[in-house]
Scaffold this active site. Structure first.
Site, PDB file in Angstrom:
ATOM      1  NE  ARG A 159     -29.582  10.013  13.377  1.00 59.38           N
ATOM      2  CZ  ARG A 159     -29.812   8.879  14.047  1.00 59.38           C
ATOM      3  NH1 ARG A 159     -30.164   8.925  15.321  1.00 59.38           N
ATOM      4  NH2 ARG A 159     -29.703   7.716  13.440  1.00 59.38           N
ATOM      5  CE1 TYR A 204     -49.372   6.234   4.862  1.00 63.23           C
ATOM      6  CE2 TYR A 204     -51.218   7.634   5.488  1.00 63.23           C
ATOM      7  CZ  TYR A 204     -50.152   7.358   4.652  1.00 63.23           C
ATOM      8  OH  TYR A 204     -49.875   8.199   3.609  1.00 63.23           O
TER       9      TYR A 204
HETATM   10  N1  LIG Z   1     -50.993   8.504  -2.812  1.00 63.30           N
HETATM   11  C1  LIG Z   1     -51.733   9.126  -1.927  1.00 63.30           C
HETATM   12  O1  LIG Z   1     -52.944   9.183  -2.060  1.00 63.30           O
HETATM   13  C2  LIG Z   1     -51.082   9.779  -0.743  1.00 63.30           C
HETATM   14  C3  LIG Z   1     -49.744   9.600  -0.445  1.00 63.30           C
HETATM   15  N2  LIG Z   1     -49.202  10.215   0.653  1.00 63.30           N
HETATM   16  C4  LIG Z   1     -47.794  10.071   0.998  1.00 63.30           C
HETATM   17  O2  LIG Z   1     -47.001  10.449  -0.100  1.00 63.30           O
HETATM   18  C5  LIG Z   1     -45.760   9.758  -0.057  1.00 63.30           C
HETATM   19  C6  LIG Z   1     -45.474   9.135  -1.409  1.00 63.30           C
HETATM   20  O3  LIG Z   1     -46.461   8.216  -1.719  1.00 63.30           O
HETATM   21  P1  LIG Z   1     -46.897   7.859  -3.223  1.00 63.30           P
HETATM   22  O4  LIG Z   1     -45.943   8.434  -4.163  1.00 63.30           O
HETATM   23  O5  LIG Z   1     -48.314   8.188  -3.345  1.00 63.30           O
HETATM   24  O6  LIG Z   1     -46.801   6.272  -3.160  1.00 63.30           O
HETATM   25  P2  LIG Z   1     -45.849   5.257  -3.928  1.00 63.30           P
HETATM   26  O7  LIG Z   1     -46.099   3.938  -3.326  1.00 63.30           O
HETATM   27  O8  LIG Z   1     -46.019   5.438  -5.393  1.00 63.30           O
HETATM   28  O9  LIG Z   1     -44.389   5.795  -3.549  1.00 63.30           O
HETATM   29  C7  LIG Z   1     -43.739   5.557  -2.346  1.00 63.30           C
HETATM   30  C8  LIG Z   1     -42.370   5.084  -2.712  1.00 63.30           C
HETATM   31  O10 LIG Z   1     -41.575   4.967  -1.534  1.00 63.30           O
HETATM   32  C9  LIG Z   1     -40.780   3.834  -1.707  1.00 63.30           C
HETATM   33  N3  LIG Z   1     -40.349   3.344  -0.414  1.00 63.30           N
HETATM   34  C10 LIG Z   1     -41.082   2.640   0.486  1.00 63.30           C
HETATM   35  N4  LIG Z   1     -40.350   2.344   1.532  1.00 63.30           N
HETATM   36  C11 LIG Z   1     -39.122   2.876   1.313  1.00 63.30           C
HETATM   37  C12 LIG Z   1     -37.923   2.875   2.047  1.00 63.30           C
HETATM   38  N5  LIG Z   1     -37.846   2.248   3.220  1.00 63.30           N
HETATM   39  N6  LIG Z   1     -36.850   3.503   1.536  1.00 63.30           N
HETATM   40  C13 LIG Z   1     -36.919   4.095   0.328  1.00 63.30           C
HETATM   41  N7  LIG Z   1     -38.017   4.110  -0.417  1.00 63.30           N
HETATM   42  C14 LIG Z   1     -39.119   3.511   0.073  1.00 63.30           C
HETATM   43  C15 LIG Z   1     -41.651   2.834  -2.426  1.00 63.30           C
HETATM   44  O11 LIG Z   1     -40.877   1.841  -3.090  1.00 63.30           O
HETATM   45  C16 LIG Z   1     -42.397   3.718  -3.385  1.00 63.30           C
HETATM   46  O12 LIG Z   1     -41.769   3.799  -4.638  1.00 63.30           O
HETATM   47  C17 LIG Z   1     -45.866   8.741   1.073  1.00 63.30           C
HETATM   48  O13 LIG Z   1     -45.188   9.250   2.206  1.00 63.30           O
HETATM   49  C18 LIG Z   1     -47.361   8.662   1.325  1.00 63.30           C
HETATM   50  O14 LIG Z   1     -47.633   8.317   2.646  1.00 63.30           O
HETATM   51  C19 LIG Z   1     -49.951  11.021   1.447  1.00 63.30           C
HETATM   52  C20 LIG Z   1     -51.259  11.239   1.193  1.00 63.30           C
HETATM   53  C21 LIG Z   1     -51.933  10.616   0.079  1.00 63.30           C
HETATM   54  C1  LIG Z   2     -57.357   8.162   1.236  1.00 65.81           C
HETATM   55  C2  LIG Z   2     -55.958   7.755   1.123  1.00 65.81           C
HETATM   56  N1  LIG Z   2     -55.687   6.712   0.347  1.00 65.81           N
HETATM   57  C3  LIG Z   2     -54.433   6.280   0.202  1.00 65.81           C
HETATM   58  C4  LIG Z   2     -53.430   6.912   0.846  1.00 65.81           C
HETATM   59  C5  LIG Z   2     -53.712   7.957   1.638  1.00 65.81           C
HETATM   60  C6  LIG Z   2     -54.986   8.423   1.799  1.00 65.81           C
HETATM   61  O1  LIG Z   2     -55.221   9.483   2.556  1.00 65.81           O
HETATM   62  C7  LIG Z   2     -52.516   8.377   2.194  1.00 65.81           C
HETATM   63  O2  LIG Z   2     -52.342   9.257   2.972  1.00 65.81           O
HETATM   64  O3  LIG Z   2     -51.483   7.632   1.735  1.00 65.81           O
HETATM   65  C8  LIG Z   2     -52.018   6.653   0.846  1.00 65.81           C
END
Ligand SMILES: NC(=O)C1=CN([C@@H]2O[C@H](COP(=O)(O)OP(=O)(O)OC[C@H]3O[C@@H](n4cnc5c(N)ncnc54)[C@H](O)[C@@H]3O)[C@@H](O)[C@H]2O)C=CC1
Ligand SMILES: Cc1ncc2c(c1O)C(=O)OC2
Length: 251
Positions: A123, A155
């Site tokens: 937004r 989630y």
């Molecule tokens: N790692 C995985 O296996 C998967 C991750 N995702 C999605 O990918 C995206 C990134 O996740 P990753 O890099 O894997 O995890 P991560 O935990 O390394 O990164 C997420 C980052 O977002 C930051 N964060 C959390 N809340 C926040 C907020 N309110 N404002 C600003 N920053 C904030 C955290 O401090 C963290 O550094 C997420 O949306 C997650 O749901 C989706 C599918 C799989």
């Molecule tokens: C299997 C699995 N493990 C961790 C994570 C995801 C997932 O699909 C995801 O979407 O955000 C973190």
């Protein structure tokens, strides 16, 4: 030399100090963009900033929490008068809590970050994109945007909801050249994954869904998709839900 598909563009990346966000910010910068990123975690932020600086990447991190409107305003202000690309990567996991075990704090935090936060950032960026003649928003969903197995209730609900947000923006603002798309990773090497591999019966139940899962992606394999969807070559891709899960959701 990387493709300079974002040369001269300004990109905002949320969660830019996390696994996927860092890869997205780095790739966009390598491909020519000036990047302003945000993250809530001071430790991750300083580690990531040191990495970007050491790699001589044009990425500046600011301490914004996407769920706080004043922080979002400050983030957009830091990006300046023009924003071409928004990558909404910030997200919160729920440790596989099923409905019966869900506490209000977890629900609220996951809704605040994944849904409200993403909406607030989109937004805030929208009028800037409209004034600049258009832009691209890319939200990072999940395999859990399409099915419940990979996560808990909060989630999965918010990641499903994110698709509505992405499509509504695409529908209403596509005619004004603002594109909005979702990229859905499966499993990715990142801190989030380690933290959420906890066990418990709901996690065991989710293992049924996990039985078909593909190998984990490197964060840059997700960043590559975000970069392409956000670049001008993808000019006719709008409202799309693009899986980048190695085929997991096809099972
Ligand atoms: N790692 C995985 O296996 C998967 C991750 N995702 C999605 O990918 C995206 C990134 O996740 P990753 O890099 O894997 O995890 P991560 O935990 O390394 O990164 C997420 C980052 O977002 C930051 N964060 C959390 N809340 C926040 C907020 N309110 N404002 C600003 N920053 C904030 C955290 O401090 C963290 O550094 C997420 O949306 C997650 O749901 C989706 C599918 C799989
Ligand atoms: C299997 C699995 N493990 C961790 C994570 C995801 C997932 O699909 C995801 O979407 O955000 C973190």
């Amino acid at each position: 030399m990387d493709l300079q598909r974002h040369a001269g563009k300004v990109a905002v990346v949320t969660g830019a100090a996390g696994g996927i966000g860092r890869a997205v910010a780095a790739r966009l910068a390598r491909e020519g963009a000036t990047v302003v990123g945000c993250n809530v975690s001071p430790r991750s932020r300083s580690e990531a900033q040191a990495y970007f600086d050491q790699q001589q990447l044009d990425v500046r991190l600011v301490p914004a929490d996407v769920s706080v409107q004043a922080d979002v305003d400050a983030l957009v202000e830091a990006a300046g008068p023009r924003i071409d690309l928004l990558a909404g990567v910030a997200g919160a996991m729920d440790n596989y809590l099923p409905l019966g075990d869900l506490d209000d704090d977890t629900w609220q935090r996951v809704v605040d970050v994944n849904l409200t936060g993403t909406m607030r950032v989109c937004r805030a960026v929208l009028p800037i994109m409209l004034a600049g003649g258009g832009g691209a928003m890319v939200a990072v969903g999940s395999r859990a945007s399409l099915g419940a197995g990979p996560a808990g209730l909060a989630y999965a609900t918010t990641k499903h909801g994110l698709l509505g947000l992405v499509k509504s923006i695409a529908y209403y603002y596509g005619p004004q050249h603002v594109r909005s798309n979702a990229v859905l990773p499966g499993r990715v090497h990142s801190e989030m994954h380690t933290r959420s591999d906890r066990g418990g019966w709901a996690f065991e139940r989710a293992s049924l869904a996990k039985a078909t899962m593909a190998p984990k992606a490197q964060a840059d394999e997700i960043a590559a998709v975000v970069s392409w969807i956000g670049c001008d070559e993808a000019s006719h891709v709008n409202g799309a839900v693009v899986t980048a899960d190695g085929g997991w959701s096809a099972a």
